[in-house]
Each structure stands twice: as C-alpha cells, then as structure tokens.
Design an enzyme around this catalytic site. Structure first.
Site, PDB file in Angstrom:
ATOM      1  N   ASP A   1       0.843  -1.201   0.000  1.00  0.00           N
ATOM      2  CA  ASP A   1       0.000   0.000   0.000  1.00  0.00           C
ATOM      3  C   ASP A   1       0.881   1.254   0.000  1.00  0.00           C
ATOM      4  O   ASP A   1       0.374   2.379  -0.018  1.00  0.00           O
ATOM      5  CB  ASP A   1      -1.033  -0.009   1.137  1.00  0.00           C
ATOM      6  CG  ASP A   1      -0.413  -0.087   2.518  1.00  0.00           C
ATOM      7  OD1 ASP A   1       0.829  -0.203   2.619  1.00  0.00           O
ATOM      8  OD2 ASP A   1      -1.176  -0.055   3.510  1.00  0.00           O
ATOM      9  N   SER A   2       2.215   1.058  -0.042  1.00  0.00           N
ATOM     10  CA  SER A   2       3.124   2.174  -0.319  1.00  0.00           C
ATOM     11  C   SER A   2       2.787   2.789  -1.673  1.00  0.00           C
ATOM     12  O   SER A   2       3.265   3.876  -1.999  1.00  0.00           O
ATOM     13  CB  SER A   2       4.585   1.699  -0.308  1.00  0.00           C
ATOM     14  OG  SER A   2       4.748   0.546  -1.115  1.00  0.00           O
TER      15      SER A   2
ATOM     16  N   ASP B   1      -0.890  -6.142   0.128  1.00  0.00           N
ATOM     17  CA  ASP B   1      -1.230  -5.502   1.404  1.00  0.00           C
ATOM     18  C   ASP B   1      -2.738  -5.386   1.538  1.00  0.00           C
ATOM     19  O   ASP B   1      -3.423  -5.008   0.578  1.00  0.00           O
ATOM     20  CB  ASP B   1      -0.662  -4.076   1.432  1.00  0.00           C
ATOM     21  CG  ASP B   1       0.605  -3.977   2.242  1.00  0.00           C
ATOM     22  OD1 ASP B   1       0.802  -4.801   3.152  1.00  0.00           O
ATOM     23  OD2 ASP B   1       1.401  -3.068   1.953  1.00  0.00           O
TER      24      ASP B   1
ATOM     25  N   LYS C   1      -1.025  -9.426   3.388  1.00  0.00           N
ATOM     26  CA  LYS C   1      -0.264  -8.906   4.540  1.00  0.00           C
ATOM     27  C   LYS C   1      -1.147  -7.975   5.347  1.00  0.00           C
ATOM     28  O   LYS C   1      -1.855  -7.141   4.765  1.00  0.00           O
ATOM     29  CB  LYS C   1       0.987  -8.170   4.040  1.00  0.00           C
ATOM     30  CG  LYS C   1       1.781  -7.481   5.147  1.00  0.00           C
ATOM     31  CD  LYS C   1       3.201  -7.185   4.718  1.00  0.00           C
ATOM     32  CE  LYS C   1       3.394  -5.932   3.905  1.00  0.00           C
ATOM     33  NZ  LYS C   1       3.001  -4.696   4.592  1.00  0.00           N
TER      34      LYS C   1
ATOM     35  N   GLU D   1      -1.151  -5.303   8.807  1.00  0.00           N
ATOM     36  CA  GLU D   1      -0.344  -4.561   9.783  1.00  0.00           C
ATOM     37  C   GLU D   1      -1.014  -4.606  11.146  1.00  0.00           C
ATOM     38  O   GLU D   1      -2.205  -4.262  11.239  1.00  0.00           O
ATOM     39  CB  GLU D   1      -0.257  -3.078   9.376  1.00  0.00           C
ATOM     40  CG  GLU D   1       0.664  -2.820   8.221  1.00  0.00           C
ATOM     41  CD  GLU D   1       0.789  -1.323   7.922  1.00  0.00           C
ATOM     42  OE1 GLU D   1       0.479  -0.487   8.792  1.00  0.00           O
ATOM     43  OE2 GLU D   1       1.193  -1.009   6.791  1.00  0.00           O
TER      44      GLU D   1
ATOM     45  N   GLU E   1       9.329  -4.045  10.387  1.00  0.00           N
ATOM     46  CA  GLU E   1       9.758  -2.773   9.785  1.00  0.00           C
ATOM     47  C   GLU E   1      10.370  -1.859  10.840  1.00  0.00           C
ATOM     48  O   GLU E   1       9.762  -1.613  11.899  1.00  0.00           O
ATOM     49  CB  GLU E   1       8.546  -2.080   9.126  1.00  0.00           C
ATOM     50  CG  GLU E   1       8.913  -0.741   8.510  1.00  0.00           C
ATOM     51  CD  GLU E   1       7.897  -0.221   7.496  1.00  0.00           C
ATOM     52  OE1 GLU E   1       6.929  -0.940   7.188  1.00  0.00           O
ATOM     53  OE2 GLU E   1       8.087   0.905   7.012  1.00  0.00           O
TER      54      GLU E   1
HETATM   55  O1  KIV Z   1       3.563  -1.037   1.554  1.00  0.00           O
HETATM   56  C1  KIV Z   1       4.737  -1.425   1.502  1.00  0.00           C
HETATM   57  O2  KIV Z   1       5.457  -1.261   0.522  1.00  0.00           O
HETATM   58  C2  KIV Z   1       5.263  -2.118   2.675  1.00  0.00           C
HETATM   59  C3  KIV Z   1       6.762  -2.155   2.804  1.00  0.00           C
HETATM   60  C4  KIV Z   1       7.245  -0.853   3.295  1.00  0.00           C
HETATM   61  C5  KIV Z   1       7.182  -3.273   3.639  1.00  0.00           C
HETATM   62  O3  KIV Z   1       4.535  -2.563   3.494  1.00  0.00           O
END
Ligand code: KIV
Length: 268
Positions: free
Chosen positions: A49-50, A88, A117, A119, A186
């Site tokens: 989600d970056s 994500d 994934k 968080e 992280e």
């Molecule tokens: O969203 C992302 O790219 C991430 C990385 C920073 C691990 O979660």
C-alpha cells in the site's frame, strides 16, 4: 483472473530459511516492473500500500482502498510466473475477521494474490486465525506500522526499549501460533530483528530490521532513486552512479531539444 502457476511457494520459502538462503523481496505495482522483478530472481513481489505514496502521490498509505489494491495486484499477478505475489490489506479493510475474509478473498480471486499482509499486533490475532482457517496465507507486519502513522506520531524506529521489544517478540510468536505464514518487521533495531528471526519457525522479512532477518524487502522506487526527499536510513539507491532514471529523462529532454533525437536510425 487466471491464476499463474508460481514456483516460489510457502514450503519453498520455508526450505530457504532452513538452508540459510536469503529471500529477496521488492515492491511492484504494475506489469512492466513485475516482469523485470520476476525475471531477475525476486522471490516475493509485494504489492504494497506504499503505492499510496509512490504511485498516487499521497503523504501516507491511509487513502489506499481495496479497489486500488485489487487493481494494482491484478496488473502484477497477470505477468508474474515465478515469484510469490503478496498484497497488502489496506487501512481498515481488516477491522473485523469478516471484513478481512471478504477483502482477502477479493485480493486473491480478482487480484491474483498468493498471500495477504496485515499490519498490527495482538489485537489482530483473531483476523489471522480466521484467514488461516479459511486457507488464506497471511504475512503479519509488526514494528513500524505505516497505517498507524498518526497514532505513532511519525515514521520512527520501534522496539527500542526492553518493554516494547518484549511485546513485539511475544506478538511475533503469537502471530506464528495463530497461523501466520510469514512475518514482516519494519524499522526495528538489528538485534531485535535477529532475535525474532531466530525465535520463529516462519521466515521473517526485514525492512530496516538489520541483516539477521531471513528476507529483505525495499520499496522499488527507493532503490531506483525515484523517491523525493531524504531517503530512510535503511534504504539504498542501487542506481546511484550507474546512470539513473532521472538522468535518462534529462538526456531524452536534452536530445529532443537539441535535435539529436530522433535520428535516421529511429525514422522510417
Ligand atoms: O507497503 C509497503 O510497501 C510495505 C513495505 C514498506 C514493507 O509494506
């Protein structure tokens, strides 16, 4: 969408950890870069989600929706043949086990993800348990949680004192016991990254978590020197000194303006 057979499976990652073979992970959000990563040995492609920052230009990951994630994940998964594709789950899409099931189902069915994934720490154990019991592979993400940036007061190193380090170690073990298949850490001290990687059976992916983790991940745009501003300490521009993307664009503009491009070779 059609599901491409991929060769990097969870058992393959687990064998790599046992052999001490490092696992290479990078983010991608589109088909062109996914092809390059997949063809050059990247084991896991993270559709992070970056993308809220590097693709959409936001200041955080919070505006990213499940629709955005599904769209970008599908673009990556469509061309990926070898790597595992991880997606994500965006902010608030896993606020209950039921919501998480719906969202993860969409990321896998429409987005072609092989693993999702999430968080968060102990509060999300029921989410991990529910996903795992429905056969959905999960990577738990601990340490710096970008979706909690406003709660954390910024992007800071986590687990620096004894208490927070111990809580993170306990959360990591609890996530593994709840059925997580991978863990991502992280921005934590290297000693903590090593301790958690050694304590866990499942592979641990680090970003700013030191060299002792089983795997490393970076944001693609960071390693290509495309991220504006001061890069985080853990990041590394692998194009630096090799003629980067920005230099290519500047050279194109110069060639057009000077009349050097296009030449005869590029004309019909
Ligand atoms: O969203 C992302 O790219 C991430 C990385 C920073 C691990 O979660």
């Amino acid at each position: 969408m059609s599901q491409a057979a991929h060769t990097i499976t969870l058992p393959a990652l687990s064998e790599m950890k046992k052999r001490g073979e490092k696992i290479a992970v990078l983010t991608a959000y589109d088909a062109s870069f996914a092809r390059v990563l997949d063809g050059n040995g990247v084991d896991i492609i993270l559709v992070g989600d970056s993308l809220g920052m590097v693709i959409q230009g936001h200041g955080s990951t919070l505006p990213v929706t499940l629709d955005h994630m599904t769209y970008h994940c599908a673009n990556v998964a469509r061309v990926t043949r070898r790597a595992m594709v991880m997606a994500d789950m965006p902010f608030m899409s896993f606020s209950s086990p039921e919501r998480a099931l719906d969202g993860a189902g969409r990321l896998m069915q429409e987005g072609g993800a092989h693993i999702v994934k999430i968080e968060g720490g102990g509060a999300f154990l029921p989410v991990v348990e529910t996903l795992a019991s429905h056969g959905i592979p999960v990577c738990a993400h601990l340490g710096l949680l970008p979706q909690s940036v406003h709660k954390l007061g910024g992007y800071r190193v986590q687990g620096k004192d004894e208490l927070t380090a111990r809580v993170m170690q306990e959360d990591a073990l609890a996530m593994q016991d709840a059925g997580a298949d991978l863990l991502l850490l992280e921005c934590v001290p290297a000693t903590l990254g090593t301790a958690i990687s050694q304590a866990l059976r499942i592979p641990v992916i680090g970003i700013g978590a030191g060299p002792g983790c089983d795997a490393q991940v970076l944001v693609l745009h960071d390693i290509l020197g495309l991220t504006p501003g001061k890069p985080p300490k853990f990041s590394y521009n692998f194009l630096d000194g090799k003629g980067g993307v920005a230099q290519a664009i500047a050279a194109y503009v110069h060639a057009v303006k000077s009349g050097d491009y296009p030449g005869r070779d590029h004309s019909y």
